[in-house]
Design a protein around this motif. Sequence first.
Motif, PDB file in Angstrom:
ATOM      1  N   GLU A 166       0.824  -1.210   0.000  1.00 28.44           N
ATOM      2  CA  GLU A 166       0.000   0.000   0.000  1.00 28.44           C
ATOM      3  C   GLU A 166       0.860   1.264   0.000  1.00 28.44           C
ATOM      4  N   HIS A 167       2.045   1.193   0.599  1.00 26.49           N
ATOM      5  CA  HIS A 167       2.902   2.375   0.656  1.00 26.49           C
ATOM      6  C   HIS A 167       3.393   2.803  -0.728  1.00 26.49           C
ATOM      7  N   LEU A 168       3.276   1.929  -1.719  1.00 30.03           N
ATOM      8  CA  LEU A 168       3.701   2.269  -3.068  1.00 30.03           C
ATOM      9  C   LEU A 168       2.610   3.003  -3.854  1.00 30.03           C
ATOM     10  N   VAL A 169       1.417   3.044  -3.312  1.00 28.89           N
ATOM     11  CA  VAL A 169       0.280   3.630  -4.027  1.00 28.89           C
ATOM     12  C   VAL A 169       0.140   5.100  -3.660  1.00 28.89           C
ATOM     13  N   GLN A 170       0.010   5.942  -4.673  1.00 21.15           N
ATOM     14  CA  GLN A 170      -0.204   7.364  -4.411  1.00 21.15           C
ATOM     15  C   GLN A 170      -1.533   7.560  -3.678  1.00 21.15           C
ATOM     16  N   PRO A 171      -1.570   8.443  -2.673  1.00 18.27           N
ATOM     17  CA  PRO A 171      -2.804   8.643  -1.886  1.00 18.27           C
ATOM     18  C   PRO A 171      -4.016   8.965  -2.752  1.00 18.27           C
TER      19      PRO A 171
END
Length: 444
Positions: A327-332
Amino acid sequence: MKARRLPILIIGIVVVAVLVVLALRLMPSGPREKPAPVTAASAPAANGASSAAALSPASQIIVKGEYLARAGDCVACHTEPNNPPFAGGRAMATPFGSLFVPNITPDDETGIGQWTADDFYRMMHTGVSRDGNLLYPAMPFASYTKVTREDSDAIYAYLMSVTPVKRKNHPHELRFPFNKRELLIGWRALYFKEGEFQPDPKQSVQWNRGAYLVQGLGHCAMCHTAINALGGSSESKEFEGGMIPNQNWYAPSLTSNREAGLGNWPLQDIVDLLQVGVSHRATVYGPMAEVVYNSLQYMTDEDVQAMAVYLQALPQRDTEPPPSSQEHLVQPAVMENGRKIYQQQCVMCHAEDGKGHPPSFPPLAGNQSITMASPVNAIRMVLNGGYAPGTKKNPRPHGMPPFSHALDDEQAAAVVTYIRVAWGNTGTPVAPPQVNALRKLLPE
């Protein structure tokens, strides 16, 4: 010098031609339409079912043969939609031209009416037709070679009992050099191992029955094993998963508990998935739904359970550590867009927490088919939608609507990304070009 070069040139031509032909390993293409049902006696008798006990010996063999033909899913390829069963004519489009499936009804002129049981067994066991032609490996003789002579004779007896249909076979339309069958000798030398199934004395009777069905008539490895650069399958990578050529679905690994490996599943969930098409763990769609519809739903509880026992016991070949959340790789902004679309379109069936309402609506949280490395199937489900197969034990399946008309590439990528990383899922993000590549394959 010319005398020396000629043998080298000939060898080079042969090698190139053989390598090209090897690409024909798995050539069926496109989603299969549902064929007309077989109308002969439908009671399975592969293991002496009581329903066949009152029949004459000859009739028992025919009923057994029908059951085994179901197990082999023969009707799926050898029946063209809206035409008589087994009458052939179905075109299998490939990048190299089209293969046309033959008529296998007992018509003397256009079918197999003049074949003997020996001819039929030779074809199943060796991949050589009655006329001596080598069969293209789109016919799964590499798996059917494991079928016993007794079972081959039963299938032959059943096919000889169906209504003959006079329907001339259409010649294959393959470009040169794919139309040169003799070059298949090279493929066979590399990838075909002839021989009936041999039970493993170290395993149980149930395990051996499941192995026989999965490896032989079920020809499961044909989809669940990756195709290499030469168009063949490596035995060492059997059941490790791969893209199904020309169908654009990913057949997940059966040897990885992070894909479709079943090592940690309750046995009944495996049985339900194979025979019913839905379970509390997952639902089948795409090509596997067709296998359940045409074949597995008709198999006895005992045989399906044997297959489940064998599949669950496949050695796990995971070599990488379990992935962590991506999830940390996904832009907010992408994550929020995906969440909103999920709330609008998906939450009613799959629930706020992604746990769904199984078995009618499968869970997405912790679903291995959602989180595996290839996102192809998840993207296709969002674009295409689909139904689980209608089966005897689930005659009114719930379906998923298509969203290709409602979501653009960015929106579809966002929602697929969301379900692959939300709720602790360990999938990776999906980019709009990945969606677009599959969208182009949709029928207009």
